[in-house]
Scaffold this motif. Structure first.
Motif, PDB file in Angstrom:
ATOM      1  N   LYS A   1       0.656  -1.247   0.016  1.00 35.31           N
ATOM      2  CA  LYS A   1      -0.053   0.102  -0.101  1.00 35.31           C
ATOM      3  C   LYS A   1       0.820   1.172  -0.037  1.00 35.31           C
ATOM      4  O   LYS A   1       0.587   2.260  -0.798  1.00 35.31           O
TER       5      LYS A   1
ATOM      6  N   GLU B   1      -5.347   4.262  -4.042  1.00 32.98           N
ATOM      7  CA  GLU B   1      -4.877   4.890  -2.785  1.00 32.98           C
ATOM      8  C   GLU B   1      -5.928   5.515  -1.920  1.00 32.98           C
ATOM      9  O   GLU B   1      -5.964   5.372  -0.684  1.00 32.98           O
ATOM     10  N   ARG B   2      -6.813   5.974  -2.563  1.00 34.69           N
ATOM     11  CA  ARG B   2      -7.831   6.554  -1.774  1.00 34.69           C
ATOM     12  C   ARG B   2      -8.855   5.503  -1.147  1.00 34.69           C
ATOM     13  O   ARG B   2      -9.221   5.524  -0.198  1.00 34.69           O
TER      14      ARG B   2
ATOM     15  N   ALA C   1      -6.696   3.924   1.603  1.00 31.29           N
ATOM     16  CA  ALA C   1      -6.418   5.051   2.856  1.00 31.29           C
ATOM     17  C   ALA C   1      -7.392   4.740   4.209  1.00 31.29           C
ATOM     18  O   ALA C   1      -8.122   5.538   4.642  1.00 31.29           O
ATOM     19  N   THR C   2      -6.895   3.639   4.864  1.00 36.01           N
ATOM     20  CA  THR C   2      -7.820   3.288   5.989  1.00 36.01           C
ATOM     21  C   THR C   2      -7.312   3.882   7.240  1.00 36.01           C
ATOM     22  O   THR C   2      -7.837   3.802   8.353  1.00 36.01           O
ATOM     23  N   GLU C   3      -6.211   4.515   7.345  1.00 32.82           N
ATOM     24  CA  GLU C   3      -5.387   4.756   8.685  1.00 32.82           C
ATOM     25  C   GLU C   3      -5.840   6.162   9.224  1.00 32.82           C
ATOM     26  O   GLU C   3      -5.890   6.474  10.263  1.00 32.82           O
ATOM     27  N   HIS C   4      -6.651   6.868   8.196  1.00 29.73           N
ATOM     28  CA  HIS C   4      -7.399   8.158   8.701  1.00 29.73           C
ATOM     29  C   HIS C   4      -8.812   8.084   8.894  1.00 29.73           C
ATOM     30  O   HIS C   4      -9.606   8.899   9.085  1.00 29.73           O
TER      31      HIS C   4
END
Length: 431
Positions: A351, A423-424, A427-430
């Protein structure tokens, strides 16, 4: 006393002043222009200069596009139609589009085969590229290489069927011996696959006409179709090889580590054009006499090696970006090396590495045009060779190279947009 008490009571508004519309200069397109194009005097000057440059370019480009000729038999006929005008001679595209897409030797009656393979590419790639699709659809992705080979090269269908059965036999042999060491399991898988391939090859040689379509030689493939074949195959193969090289470079076993380091540093230090010349000329000296080693296969091997070395470094950067706690968490769960890499480490590293991987993939796809240097007639080779060499179209440059640039731009832009969407999506970290 009562007056003091009355003054201490909070006042509650009983009516509201009607809302007023904002100033016109602070809403809509006017606000956007003020804040983005003319926020300061220097930016306003740069905006005016940019508008002037765009005007100059469009004033020369639009008449060339709109006044172009699409129906003519030669460049001289185009010039007679346009006269003193500045229109482009786009008739070369309508006259030679099939050569630009399929090459000049591919049978016209078989154009449906690469077109069908191209459509099936999206069907087979969707389960692997779209995370929301059911994982059971990956069987389509696994079947596609064998179907595409049969469509593009032709012959009996038993050849790709035997190859698929060999891969299945190797997979089941590896799973059945997973309690052994990795080397023994891999050896058992290779033996099972080769045995099935040999039996399948013998059966295919006996039944040459079983569901057979016209055989196409590799030398007959060309045009943008050749760029798509090389780009798709090499990108697909370089990713798993790049992962293995990145893991091998971080291995604690000295032999594996130094072999991977030597391979990566050597390939990254050699230009791709040199590797292509090796594939075309030098490699034949290391093969037995009268050995027929397909040129496309040789080129695929060299381009895959080249891209794998760069992807290995990209993935190594993703592995290095992970906190040490991720490795320790995998150890605390009692996972072995393969399980930790497959379930915890590689998903996060890949990722992180998406932008770098896509950058290598886009560069690799554009680098497939270098095969024209070794006399392979891809889309650039077709332009430089048969088309411009003909007396009818000698002198047409902008139209042909602009068409080739458009093809590559559409493909590379699609790859770039997909990577940004992925990428969007990941993008699970936010969240």
């Amino acid at each position: 006393m009562s007056d003091t008490h009355a003054q201490s009571v909070a006042f509650v508004r009983e009516s509201f002043i009607p809302e007023q519309a904002p100033p016109a200069r602070e809403t809509g397109a006017i606000r956007w222009v003020r804040h983005n194009l003319f926020p300061t005097i220097p930016n306003a000057i740069l905006t005016l200069l940019a508008l002037y440059v765009i005007y100059v370019l469009l004033s020369g480009l639009l008449p060339w596009l709109l006044g172009g000729v699409w129906n003519a038999g030669s460049l001289s006929e185009c010039r007679e139609i346009t006269g003193a005008g500045a229109g482009g001679c786009f008739a070369v595209l309508t006259e030679r589009w099939n050569q630009l897409i399929f090459g000049f030797a591919f049978p016209q009656t078989e154009y449906w085969r690469p077109l069908l393979a191209f459509v099936l590419l999206f069907v087979a790639g969707a389960p692997a590229l779209l995370p929301d699709l059911p994982r059971r659809l990956l069987i389509l992705t696994a079947l596609y290489p064998f179907v595409a080979y049969w469509l593009l090269w032709g012959g009996t269908i038993l050849t790709p069927v035997s190859a698929f059965l060999g891969v299945l036999a190797g997979y089941f042999a590896f799973k059945a011996t997973d309690r052994w060491s990795f080397a023994l399991s891999l050896g058992a898988a290779v033996v099972a696959a080769v045995a099935v391939w040999w039996v399948g090859g013998w059966v295919a040689s006996q039944e040459r006409d079983f569901l057979a379509i016209q055989r196409i030689q590799s030398r007959d493939m060309g045009g943008y179709m050749l760029n798509m074949i090389l780009g798709t195959v090499c990108i697909s193969l370089s990713l798993p090889f790049g992962i293995l090289l990145a893991l091998g470079r971080q291995s604690r076993l000295p032999l594996i580590k130094y072999v991977c380091v030597a391979f990566i540093e050597f390939v990254r230090g050699v230009p791709l054009i040199t590797l292509l010349f090796v594939a075309n000329v030098v490699l034949a000296y290391f093969l037995p006499p009268d050995t027929n080693f397909d040129l496309i296969l040789r080129v695929i091997i060299m381009i895959t090696m080249f891209a794998s070395a760069y992807i290995a470094e990209v993935i190594r950067g993703g592995l290095a970006a992970l906190p040490r706690g991720q490795y320790e968490a995998a150890d605390s769960l009692g996972l072995d090396y393969a399980q930790a890499m497959r379930l915890i480490i590689l998903p996060q590293a890949l990722k992180i590495s998406i932008p770098g991987i896509v950058n290598v993939a886009v560069g690799l796809f554009k680098d497939t045009t270098l095969v024209s240097i070794i006399s392979m007639f891809d889309v650039v080779g077709m332009i430089r060779g048969p088309i411009l060499a003909s007396t009818d179209w000698n002198g047409v440059y902008w139209e042909l190279y602009g068409f080739a640039a458009l093809l590559f731009f559409v493909t590379c832009y699609g790859i770039s947009q997909y990577s940004q969407w992925l990428e969007r999506k990941l993008a699970t970290e936010h969240r």
